[in-house]
Design a protein around this motif. Structure first.
Motif, short mmCIF file in Angstrom:
data_model
loop_
_atom_site.label_atom_id
_atom_site.label_comp_id
_atom_site.label_asym_id
_atom_site.label_seq_id
_atom_site.Cartn_x
_atom_site.Cartn_y
_atom_site.Cartn_z
N ASP A 159 -21.68 -23.86 14.24
CA ASP A 159 -23.01 -23.48 13.77
C ASP A 159 -23.83 -22.88 14.89
O ASP A 159 -24.67 -22.00 14.67
CB ASP A 159 -23.73 -24.70 13.17
N PHE A 160 -23.61 -23.34 16.11
CA PHE A 160 -24.30 -22.77 17.27
C PHE A 160 -24.01 -21.28 17.38
O PHE A 160 -24.91 -20.46 17.59
CB PHE A 160 -23.85 -23.50 18.55
N LEU A 161 -22.73 -20.91 17.19
CA LEU A 161 -22.34 -19.51 17.28
C LEU A 161 -22.88 -18.72 16.09
O LEU A 161 -23.32 -17.58 16.24
CB LEU A 161 -20.82 -19.40 17.35
N ARG A 162 -22.87 -19.33 14.90
CA ARG A 162 -23.44 -18.66 13.73
C ARG A 162 -24.92 -18.34 13.95
O ARG A 162 -25.38 -17.23 13.65
CB ARG A 162 -23.29 -19.55 12.49
N ARG A 163 -25.65 -19.29 14.52
CA ARG A 163 -27.08 -19.05 14.78
C ARG A 163 -27.28 -17.97 15.84
O ARG A 163 -28.24 -17.19 15.77
CB ARG A 163 -27.75 -20.35 15.21
N ASP A 164 -26.39 -17.89 16.81
CA ASP A 164 -26.45 -16.84 17.82
C ASP A 164 -26.20 -15.46 17.17
O ASP A 164 -26.86 -14.48 17.52
CB ASP A 164 -25.41 -17.10 18.92
N MET A 165 -25.27 -15.40 16.23
CA MET A 165 -25.01 -14.16 15.50
C MET A 165 -26.25 -13.72 14.74
O MET A 165 -26.65 -12.55 14.78
CB MET A 165 -23.83 -14.35 14.53
N VAL A 166 -26.88 -14.66 14.04
CA VAL A 166 -28.08 -14.34 13.26
C VAL A 166 -29.22 -13.92 14.17
O VAL A 166 -29.99 -13.00 13.85
CB VAL A 166 -28.48 -15.55 12.38
N LYS A 167 -29.34 -14.57 15.31
CA LYS A 167 -30.40 -14.25 16.26
C LYS A 167 -30.34 -12.78 16.68
O LYS A 167 -31.36 -12.11 16.79
CB LYS A 167 -30.27 -15.16 17.49
N HIS A 168 -29.13 -12.28 16.93
CA HIS A 168 -28.99 -10.92 17.46
C HIS A 168 -28.75 -9.86 16.38
O HIS A 168 -29.05 -8.68 16.61
CB HIS A 168 -27.85 -10.88 18.47
N PHE A 169 -28.19 -10.27 15.22
CA PHE A 169 -27.81 -9.27 14.23
C PHE A 169 -28.43 -9.48 12.85
O PHE A 169 -28.14 -8.73 11.93
CB PHE A 169 -26.28 -9.20 14.13
N GLY A 170 -29.27 -10.50 12.71
CA GLY A 170 -30.09 -10.67 11.53
C GLY A 170 -29.37 -10.65 10.20
O GLY A 170 -28.38 -11.35 9.99
N GLU A 171 -29.88 -9.83 9.27
CA GLU A 171 -29.38 -9.80 7.90
C GLU A 171 -27.90 -9.43 7.80
O GLU A 171 -27.22 -9.83 6.87
CB GLU A 171 -30.21 -8.80 7.08
N VAL A 172 -27.41 -8.66 8.76
CA VAL A 172 -26.02 -8.21 8.73
C VAL A 172 -25.06 -9.41 8.70
O VAL A 172 -23.99 -9.33 8.09
CB VAL A 172 -25.71 -7.31 9.95
N VAL A 173 -25.45 -10.51 9.34
CA VAL A 173 -24.54 -11.66 9.46
C VAL A 173 -25.06 -12.92 8.76
O VAL A 173 -24.56 -14.01 8.99
CB VAL A 173 -24.25 -11.98 10.94
N GLN A 174 -26.06 -12.77 7.89
CA GLN A 174 -26.68 -13.94 7.25
C GLN A 174 -25.68 -14.76 6.44
O GLN A 174 -25.83 -15.98 6.30
CB GLN A 174 -27.83 -13.49 6.34
N LYS A 175 -24.66 -14.13 5.88
CA LYS A 175 -23.73 -14.84 5.01
C LYS A 175 -22.53 -15.42 5.77
O LYS A 175 -21.52 -15.79 5.16
CB LYS A 175 -23.25 -13.91 3.90
N THR A 176 -22.64 -15.50 7.08
CA THR A 176 -21.56 -16.06 7.88
C THR A 176 -21.31 -17.53 7.52
O THR A 176 -22.25 -18.32 7.42
CB THR A 176 -21.88 -15.96 9.39
N THR A 177 -20.05 -17.88 7.33
CA THR A 177 -19.65 -19.25 7.01
C THR A 177 -19.11 -19.92 8.27
O THR A 177 -18.34 -19.32 9.02
CB THR A 177 -18.55 -19.26 5.93
N VAL A 178 -19.52 -21.17 8.51
CA VAL A 178 -18.98 -21.92 9.64
C VAL A 178 -17.62 -22.49 9.25
O VAL A 178 -17.50 -23.22 8.26
CB VAL A 178 -19.93 -23.05 10.07
N LEU A 206 -18.10 -24.14 30.31
CA LEU A 206 -19.19 -25.09 30.53
C LEU A 206 -20.49 -24.54 29.93
O LEU A 206 -21.45 -24.23 30.64
CB LEU A 206 -19.35 -25.40 32.02
N GLU A 207 -20.51 -24.42 28.61
CA GLU A 207 -21.68 -23.95 27.88
C GLU A 207 -22.42 -25.17 27.32
O GLU A 207 -21.80 -26.08 26.76
CB GLU A 207 -21.26 -23.04 26.72
N ARG A 208 -23.74 -25.17 27.44
CA ARG A 208 -24.52 -26.31 26.97
C ARG A 208 -24.31 -26.54 25.47
O ARG A 208 -24.29 -27.69 25.00
CB ARG A 208 -26.02 -26.09 27.26
N GLY A 209 -24.10 -25.47 24.72
CA GLY A 209 -23.91 -25.60 23.29
C GLY A 209 -22.67 -26.38 22.91
O GLY A 209 -22.53 -26.81 21.75
N LYS A 210 -21.75 -26.57 23.84
CA LYS A 210 -20.55 -27.36 23.55
C LYS A 210 -20.80 -28.86 23.59
O LYS A 210 -19.93 -29.65 23.22
CB LYS A 210 -19.41 -26.98 24.52
N GLY A 211 -21.99 -29.26 24.06
CA GLY A 211 -22.40 -30.67 23.94
C GLY A 211 -21.87 -31.60 25.01
O GLY A 211 -21.88 -32.83 24.81
#
Length: 214
Positions: A159-178, A206-211
Motif C-alpha cells: 500500500d505504501f507503493l500504491r500511495r506513492d504511485m497515486v502521489k506522482h501520477f494521480g488519476e492514471v493509477v487510482q485503480k491500482t490494486t495492492v 533500508l527504506e523507512r516504508g519497509k517498517g
C-alpha cells in the motif's frame, strides 16, 4: 493460457539471485498448466547489442535480449522504441494471451511500446520505489505515465507503493490494486511455534516504508 513475462531485472551468472521471485512466479504458472515465456532485457550479456538468444533455463523457456550496461538503461528508459521493437517481434512469434510486466521501468515501458499495435493486454506489477528517482526528464515521466495508462490492470506490492504511485501520477493509477509478493507456504513452513524472542534477518533496501523501525 499463454503468458509472457517481462522482468525489469532477472538473474545472470553475475547475479544468480536477482529476480528470484519472478522465476518463482514462472514456475508456479507452469505448474498450473500455463505456457510461460520469459522475455528478459539482459543487462549482463556479453553478446552484441540486441542479440536474441533462446533457451530453457531450469525448465522455463527464456528469451534474452542483449542490452549490456549502460545500454539497458539508455534503451530501456530513454529510447525505448528500439528495444521495444525487438520485444514486439518476439511477442508476435509467441502470441501470448497476456503479458505481465514487472516494474514500470524498463519492463512496463517496453510492454506498452511493444504492444501499441496489438490486441494483447498487459498487466503491470509495480515493485520499485520511491518512484520519483525513476525519471529525470519530462520525457521519462511521459513514458511511465503511458505505461501505467495503457495497462489493463495495475498492481503494487504494498500500500505504501500504491500511495506513492497515486502521489506522482494521480488519476492514471487510482485503480491500482495492492497484491503483495507471495510466500511459498510449503517451503517456508514450521511445525513449531516461533520463539518469543530471537534473531531476525532482514534482506532488502533500508527504506523507512519497509517498517524496520517497528
Amino acid at each position: 493460457m499463454k503468458i509472457a513475462i517481462i522482468p525489469s531485472w532477472y538473474n545472470s551468472p553475475f547475479a544468480p539471485a536477482r529476480g528470484s521471485f519472478i522465476k518463482a512466479q514462472a514456475d508456479g504458472l507452469r505448474a498450473r498448466g500455463h505456457d510461460v515465456l520469459l522475455l528478459v532485457p539482459d543487462r549482463d550479456s556479453d553478446r552484441r547489442l540486441l542479440c536474441v538468444t533462446e533457451g530453457v533455463e531450469d525448465g522455463v523457456r527464456c528469451i534474452r535480449i542483449s542490452v549490456p550496461a549502460p545500454w539497458h538503461r539508455l534503451l530501456g528508459f530513454y529510447l525505448p522504441a528500439i528495444l521495444a521493437s525487438v520485444f514486439s517481434e518476439q511477442i508476435s512469434i509467441f502470441s501470448p494471451d497476456v503479458v505481465h510486466a514487472h516494474a514500470v521501468r524498463p519492463a512496463g515501458v517496453l510492454a506498452s511500446r511493444a504492444l501499441e499495435h496489438k490486441s494483447i493486454p498487459y498487466v503491470l506489477t509495480e515493485h520499485s520505489g520511491p518512484l520519483k528517482k525513476f525519471w529525470w526528464t519530462p520525457h521519462g515521466r511521459h513514458h511511465i505515465t503511458m505505461a501505467y495508462q495503457n495497462a489493463s490492470r495495475l498492481f503494487a506490492v504494498s500500500d505504501f507503493l500504491r500511495r506513492d504511485m497515486v502521489k506522482h501520477f494521480g488519476e492514471v493509477v487510482q485503480k491500482t490494486t495492492v497484491l503483495p509478493n507471495g510466500i511459498n507456504t510449503e517451503f517456508f513452513a514450521s511445525k513449531d511455534r516461533p520463539p518469543g524472542k530471537g534473531k531476525l534477518l532482514f534482506v532488502g533496501g533500508l527504506e523507512r516504508g519497509k517498517g524496520l523501525h517497528v
